[in-house]
Motif scaffolding. Structure first.
Motif, mmCIF file in Angstrom:
data_model
loop_
_atom_site.group_PDB
_atom_site.id
_atom_site.type_symbol
_atom_site.label_atom_id
_atom_site.label_comp_id
_atom_site.label_asym_id
_atom_site.label_seq_id
_atom_site.Cartn_x
_atom_site.Cartn_y
_atom_site.Cartn_z
ATOM 1 N N LEU B 411 39.817 41.514 27.252
ATOM 2 C CA LEU B 411 41.094 41.896 28.245
ATOM 3 C C LEU B 411 40.550 41.376 29.555
ATOM 4 O O LEU B 411 41.268 41.065 30.260
ATOM 5 C CB LEU B 411 41.273 43.327 27.983
ATOM 6 C CG LEU B 411 42.318 43.894 29.037
ATOM 7 C CD1 LEU B 411 43.628 43.573 28.668
ATOM 8 C CD2 LEU B 411 42.314 45.503 28.732
ATOM 9 N N LEU B 412 39.373 41.948 29.986
ATOM 10 C CA LEU B 412 39.068 41.643 31.328
ATOM 11 C C LEU B 412 38.852 40.237 31.536
ATOM 12 O O LEU B 412 39.366 39.776 32.827
ATOM 13 C CB LEU B 412 37.612 42.245 31.778
ATOM 14 C CG LEU B 412 37.027 42.567 33.192
ATOM 15 C CD1 LEU B 412 37.978 43.029 34.072
ATOM 16 C CD2 LEU B 412 35.685 43.175 33.193
ATOM 17 N N ARG B 413 38.472 39.877 30.852
ATOM 18 C CA ARG B 413 38.282 38.004 30.908
ATOM 19 C C ARG B 413 39.572 37.473 31.039
ATOM 20 O O ARG B 413 39.864 36.749 31.941
ATOM 21 C CB ARG B 413 37.760 37.482 29.669
ATOM 22 C CG ARG B 413 37.268 36.001 29.698
ATOM 23 C CD ARG B 413 37.034 35.415 28.350
ATOM 24 N NE ARG B 413 37.443 34.061 28.309
ATOM 25 C CZ ARG B 413 36.422 32.997 28.626
ATOM 26 N NH1 ARG B 413 35.264 33.235 28.381
ATOM 27 N NH2 ARG B 413 36.942 31.655 28.446
ATOM 28 N N ASP B 414 40.412 37.844 30.226
ATOM 29 C CA ASP B 414 42.010 37.228 30.382
ATOM 30 C C ASP B 414 42.464 37.637 31.761
ATOM 31 O O ASP B 414 43.395 37.028 32.299
ATOM 32 C CB ASP B 414 42.869 37.761 29.180
ATOM 33 C CG ASP B 414 42.328 37.204 27.874
ATOM 34 O OD1 ASP B 414 41.681 36.447 27.971
ATOM 35 O OD2 ASP B 414 42.830 37.763 26.779
ATOM 36 N N LEU B 415 42.436 38.679 32.199
ATOM 37 C CA LEU B 415 43.072 39.379 33.407
ATOM 38 C C LEU B 415 42.413 38.571 34.575
ATOM 39 O O LEU B 415 43.161 38.073 35.579
ATOM 40 C CB LEU B 415 42.790 40.886 33.533
ATOM 41 C CG LEU B 415 43.756 41.687 32.849
ATOM 42 C CD1 LEU B 415 43.428 43.177 32.976
ATOM 43 C CD2 LEU B 415 45.356 41.530 33.348
ATOM 44 N N SER B 416 41.302 38.366 34.370
ATOM 45 C CA SER B 416 40.447 37.660 35.651
ATOM 46 C C SER B 416 40.896 36.169 35.649
ATOM 47 O O SER B 416 41.188 35.740 36.806
ATOM 48 C CB SER B 416 38.838 37.557 35.358
ATOM 49 O OG SER B 416 38.598 36.578 34.558
ATOM 50 N N GLU B 417 41.341 35.431 34.648
ATOM 51 C CA GLU B 417 41.954 34.291 34.760
ATOM 52 C C GLU B 417 43.333 34.368 35.244
ATOM 53 O O GLU B 417 43.809 33.767 36.086
ATOM 54 C CB GLU B 417 42.135 33.827 33.220
ATOM 55 C CG GLU B 417 41.203 32.950 32.647
ATOM 56 C CD GLU B 417 41.526 32.192 31.173
ATOM 57 O OE1 GLU B 417 42.413 32.871 30.658
ATOM 58 O OE2 GLU B 417 41.055 31.099 31.160
ATOM 59 N N ARG B 418 43.926 35.202 34.946
ATOM 60 C CA ARG B 418 45.455 35.490 35.250
ATOM 61 C C ARG B 418 45.291 35.964 36.895
ATOM 62 O O ARG B 418 46.263 35.425 37.531
ATOM 63 C CB ARG B 418 46.209 36.508 34.794
ATOM 64 C CG ARG B 418 46.615 36.154 33.405
ATOM 65 C CD ARG B 418 47.155 37.089 32.406
ATOM 66 N NE ARG B 418 48.489 37.835 32.985
ATOM 67 C CZ ARG B 418 48.782 39.061 32.422
ATOM 68 N NH1 ARG B 418 47.976 39.839 31.722
ATOM 69 N NH2 ARG B 418 49.832 39.751 33.054
ATOM 70 N N ILE B 419 44.238 36.452 37.368
ATOM 71 C CA ILE B 419 44.309 36.747 38.885
ATOM 72 C C ILE B 419 44.011 35.525 39.725
ATOM 73 O O ILE B 419 44.581 35.093 40.620
ATOM 74 C CB ILE B 419 43.243 37.618 38.947
ATOM 75 C CG1 ILE B 419 43.496 39.055 38.692
ATOM 76 C CG2 ILE B 419 42.823 37.707 40.396
ATOM 77 C CD1 ILE B 419 42.242 40.213 38.500
ATOM 78 N N LEU B 420 43.021 34.731 39.044
ATOM 79 C CA LEU B 420 42.649 33.455 39.647
ATOM 80 C C LEU B 420 43.711 32.420 39.698
ATOM 81 O O LEU B 420 43.834 31.581 40.728
ATOM 82 C CB LEU B 420 41.299 33.132 39.300
ATOM 83 C CG LEU B 420 40.187 34.039 39.608
ATOM 84 C CD1 LEU B 420 38.967 33.366 38.919
ATOM 85 C CD2 LEU B 420 40.025 34.578 40.883
#
Lengths: 299, 446, 277
Positions: B411-420
């Motif tokens: 989940l954290l990985r996916d969110l980091s992608e969406r943030i960047l």
């Protein structure tokens, strides 16, 4: 050998016995088990606990990855299957002669399908579609300077997977070749005498005669495209990224089953997939009565 | 040719027909009688022959030396035969899961911290405490800190084989050449900002966290006195989303300024050292676990690389010794005592460790570590030194991640992608992370 | 074809074919590169020097088990499986396509369903089942089920049988052939291309399959090549890439040879003559 009296029911079962027995012995129990798991909470380490329809409710109402995953999977299936089949049929037609050189060509076209889903493919695909890959080098020859990675770019990542699938068209090609072989030559000869040209012969003889094989390829390629796992797994290292753009359904299912230990939920996912593919297959079969021509009509 | 082919076909057709009616039916009933279980071994007298199964993941070199260690052990303990099973990391877990279901796990399994709770929390792993107390599993030279990394619910369910610590790798020579300041051991996030700017000016980059926010975000939380998970593992551990926002705001700045590698290039990597940006000469630094230093440093043959701590403030609170991997004895094992003895040999025997040479992490036994020192290569020695330094300059690690953590990391990985990729604001991502992660934890507790 | 058209044909198809073989050329080139070069000059098909020692270091395998063992295992599994799969599938296909019996559609549906269910969710119960049979750590779970018909092949052969005019059956029947006689004497010779096709696929799929060996085999001395190839790599250490690519190249040889030998039987051989008119 007394049983050889012609009772079709018995004959039918004698011939089908391997499958019927194999199904009852090896397949039935695992299939029913997975159906049962789909109604349970099953983390593999403890016995499954009955949940009723909760997994299915979660799937349709709560899981916001599912929508994305369906979108990716359907795009993949509907883009790759037709292109792959057309390509395979085209190449099969070209190679449907029996000379030494053509044997070599056939092997060459089949080779990409043989390297399957190894790490080698992943690395090679990166060499082709990576930021410093072949595609970008080729583009720069035309003055287009791209430094993007086609694999890592959210808007193109899925299309590199589709390209990979089309490129591995070898198995469909071989099936078409075998099908073309089965078309009686004298049909063509008769048509030539009647003055039919190549296009005419293709649509009047080749396509109808090949239609059972096209049906086979269409059905099986559709099923296997829905279940595609390995290419997505090796190319995105199991992550389905970037931005879930390559999150094929099987990849999501695999992650639930073996990485998150939610075998119950994964089983629900699997049965929904089965339902979707089943309905699609049924539609293909229903439509086939209109376009598939069986030489052995009268069944 | 054709006749032969047809004949062969016919023959095998008939064969298969006979085969199916006989073979299938005969096997089924027999199964209940014999089963897979071997009869429970009588109280294991050391003279009775014992067969142990042991499983691990790894690559070619690990398979090779582990087998040699096993041979060494078998030679010293003639009554023990050890059957190895090995696979690559991902496949390893796929192989273990059905074995766990069928009650047929090997006696000793190599364990990873992210799977520890999954297996231990559900009673698949045996408590090793009785064996450490009786001395069969000798942990006299192992620090309490290293041991505690294998404890779940007060039971010692896994024995740490080695430790790693988080580090920053510096390509010092390239940095000097380009006039980039080399930070000291007590450097800060602001220094890292500056380093990024200097590198950017020279057409270089610094190593970001790639997709490993599951490692570096908890580190950041520790430096500010917070935790990723609450002590009971039922919720997210930090109370204020400001921590999440601060962490990703800084990271986004690096990303937008081009200090670190763009995501599309990151996404195409295969996770091998050969593709490391320092090796490729694009980056002056990298971040990771101490053991990852070795492969990278060995590939860069023309200039030395150095290990440095992670940036602070609060480095000491942030750093901890991470168990690189464990050996666990399974609850279904019939020879727990013999299994414990083998693990004892594996962590304590000097000769065996001369073969292992810290490949499974810097050894936990102080004696072994001392004995290995003269044998180490330059790069290996750097890692040993760094970890020794970290032992004194770190704090107790967090307990093993709660069940559900693997999903939360994703989940954290996916969110980091969406943030960047600017698909979500950092504030919204922080709120979503808390909500989703808590939901995952709640579901996993069921 | 006229001469100029033939030249055009061979130029175009030949070039296209050459492009398609890029992966193989790349694989072979990589297997001959020094270890570090595989990544740094991955785009190049020409190694800076030929590193034949990759084949030696790769062949050594792991911990004393060499690739000789892995290849032997693969051949045993694959050859027996393929014979079983093709022969049993041909029988079943004839049963489903050319006889009419009670429950026929039901079994056909069962067959389709087995192809549609994602494999991941049946791995666990299947494992438990084979554990109960006492078949673990042997080739049995890999080989025995192959003798009970493979849905893909059954359906494929069915479609081929359906292209054979029924009049042929009738004629044979009049000659006094039973259904069994029709199958062996009339149908089998006519579906040789389909059987060859199935054999090629079965050989390759069994050769390439690593999931089932991974799950069911414990002793590395029983591993097939497909699984052994994966044992080279590990994310965190320096890998013997050269050895891995060398063995990957070697492992392609059998499938390529099998394909090359068998492919001509797909197109050559007796041709169906229609019974039209």
């Amino acid at each position: 050998m007394k049983r050889l009296r012609e009772n079709e029911h018995i004959t039918g079962y004698v011939f089908s016995a391997p499958f019927v027995l194999g199904f009852l012995i090896f397949t039935l129990y695992p299939i029913l088990s997975s159906l049962y798991y789909s109604f349970t909470n099953y983390n593999l380490m403890e016995a499954p606990r009955w949940l009723g329809l909760a997994n299915y409710e979660r799937l349709f109402l709560e899981d916001d990855k599912i929508g994305k995953s369906f979108q990716v999977t359907f795009t993949y299936v509907f883009a790759s299957v037709p292109l792959r089949l057309i390509f395979a049929l085209f190449v099969a037609m070209i190679l449907n002669t029996a000379t030494k050189a053509v044997g070599l060509y056939r092997s060459a076209f089949y080779l990409p399908s043989l390297i399957g889903g190894s790490v080698a493919v992943a690395i090679m695909w990166q060499q082709i579609f990576g930021d410093k890959g072949l595609v970008n080098s080729a583009l720069s020859l035309f003055g287009i300077h791209s430094t993007t990675s086609w694999i890592g770019n959210p808007s193109t990542a899925l299309w590199t997977l589709i390209a990979l699938s089309i490129w591995q068209f070898g198995s469909s090609m071989i099936i078409f070749l075998a099908g073309l072989k089965n078309i009686p030559r004298d049909y063509y000869e008769a048509a030539s005498v009647d003055g039919a040209n190549a296009v005419h012969r293709f649509f009047k003889i080749t396509l109808p005669m090949l239609s059972p094989i096209i049906l086979f390829n269409l059905t099986l390629q559709t099923i296997s495209a829905f279940l595609t796992f390995t290419p997505a797994y090796i190319i995105s290292r199991g992550e389905g990224g970037p931005l879930d753009q390559t999150l094929l359904y099987s990849l999501y299912l695999y992650r639930k089953a073996f990485s998150h230990f939610e075998m119950g939920y994964a089983s629900a996912l699997a049965w929904i997939m089965l339902l979707i593919v089943g309905v699609l297959t049924l539609l293909i079969f229903r439509s086939s009565t209109r376009w598939v021509h069986y030489e052995s009509k009268g069944d | 040719m054709k006749k032969v082919l047809t004949a062969v076909l016919m023959f095998s057709l008939i064969g298969s027909l006979i085969g199916c009616s006989g073979g299938g039916a005969a096997e089924t009933p027999a199964s209940n009688e014999t089963g897979t279980e071997t009869p429970p071994a009588a109280a294991s007298d050391s003279k009775d022959p014992v067969k142990l199964r042991i499983a691990w993941w790894g690559g070619q070199s690990r398979h090779d030396y582990t087998l040699k260690v096993i041979e060494m052990y078998e030679a010293q303990n003639p009554h023990v035969t050890i059957e190895p099973e090995y696979a690559p990391f991902d496949d390893y877990w796929k192989k273990l899961a059905p074995q766990a279901v069928a009650g047929g796990l090997p006696d000793i399994i190599q364990m990873d911290i992210s799977y520890l709770n999954q297996y231990a929390g559900r009673n698949q792993l045996a408590d090793l405490k009785p064996f450490t107390e009786s001395g069969e599993l000798d942990v006299a030279d192992v620090s309490e800190n290293a041991l505690s990394g294998g404890e779940v619910n007060g039971k010692l369910v896994a024995l740490n084989l080695g430790v790693n610590a988080l580090q920053t790798t510096f390509d010092v020579e390239t940095m000097k050449k380009n006039g980039i300041d080399i930070p000291s051991k007590e450097w800060t996030w602001d220094d890292m900002d500056k380093m990024g700017a200097q590198a950017k000016e020279k057409g270089l980059q610094i190593g970001g966290f790639a997709y490993r926010h599951d490692v570096f975000f908890p580190y950041y939380l520790r430096t500010i006195g917070q935790k990723m998970y609450s002590a009971d593992g039922k919720t997210i551990g930090y109370g204020d989303d400001q921590a999440f926002i601060d962490y990703f705001t800084r990271y986004q700045k690096w990303y937008d300024n081009g200090y670190i590698l763009s995501l599309d290039k990151e996404a195409q990597k295969k996770g091998v050292a050969e593709e490391d940006e320092i090796v490729l000469g694009n980056s002056i630094s990298g971040t990771g676990w101490s053991n990852q230093f070795l492969a990278v440093a060995n590939l860069v043959t023309d200039r030395p690389l150095e290990l440095n701590p992670m940036p602070g403030p609060g480095t000491k609170d942030g750093l901890f010794l991470k168990p690189s991997m464990y050996f666990s004895v399974t609850e279904t094992s019939k020879h727990k005592e013999e299994a414990a003895k083998f693990i004892s040999f594996f962590i304590n025997d000097i000769e065996a460790n001369k073969l292992i040479k810290g490949e499974r992490g810097v050894p936990v036994s102080a004696k072994v570590k001392e004995a290995l020192k003269p044998l180490l290569s330059e790069n290996e020695a750097k890692i040993f030194d760094y970890v020794t330094w970290a032992e004194a300059n770190s704090t107790q690690g967090d307990p093993p991640n709660p069940i559900g953590a693997v999903e939360i990391e994703k989940l954290l990985r996916d969110l980091s992608e969406r943030i960047l990729f600017k698909k979500i604001s950092i504030e919204d991502a922080a709120a979503e992370f808390r909500k989703e992660a808590n939901a995952i934890l709640a579901r996993s507790q069921q | 074809m006229t001469k100029s058209r033939r030249i055009l044909y061979h130029t175009l198809v030949g070039l296209f074919a050459l492009g398609m073989t890029y992966p193989i050329l790349w694989l072979v080139a990589s297997s001959l590169k020094p270890n570090h070069e595989i990544f740094t000059t991955a785009y190049s098909l020409i190694p800076s020097r030929l590193e034949f020692s990759n084949y030696a270091t790769g062949w050594k395998g792991f911990a004393g088990t060499t690739f000789a063992t892995f290849f032997t295992n693969s051949f045993i599994i694959v050859i027996i499986s393929t014979i079983g799969a093709v022969a049993s599938s041909a029988l079943v296909a004839f049963g489903l396509a050319r006889t009419r019996f009670f429950g026929q559609q039901f079994w056909f549906a069962c067959m389709m369903i087995t192809m549609m269910l994602p494999h991941d969710v049946v791995i666990v119960p299947q494992y438990v089942m084979f554990a109960k049979f006492g078949w673990l750590s042997s080739f049995k779970p890999l080989i025995v089920p192959q003798f009970f018909g493979i849905p893909f092949f059954i359906f494929l052969i069915m479609q081929f049988i359906r292209t054979i005019p029924k009049e042929l059956d009738e004629a044979a029947k009049i000659d006094g052939c039973s259904k069994y006689g029709i199958f062996f004497r009339v149908v089998v010779p006519l579906i040789v291309p389909a059987l060859i096709t199935c054999s090629i696929f079965s050989f390759y799929w069994r050769w390439d399959d690593f999931i089932n060996p991974l799950i069911y085999l414990n002793n590395p001395e029983k591993y097939p090549v497909s699984l052994a190839l994966k044992l080279f790599l590990d994310g965190e250490s320096l890998n013997n890439w050269g050895g891995m690519f060398a063995m990957a190249t070697l492992s392609l040889l059998p499938v390529v040879i099998v394909f090359f030998i068998f492919q001509k039987y797909i197109v050559e051989g007796i041709s169906t003559t229609g019974l039209k008119g």
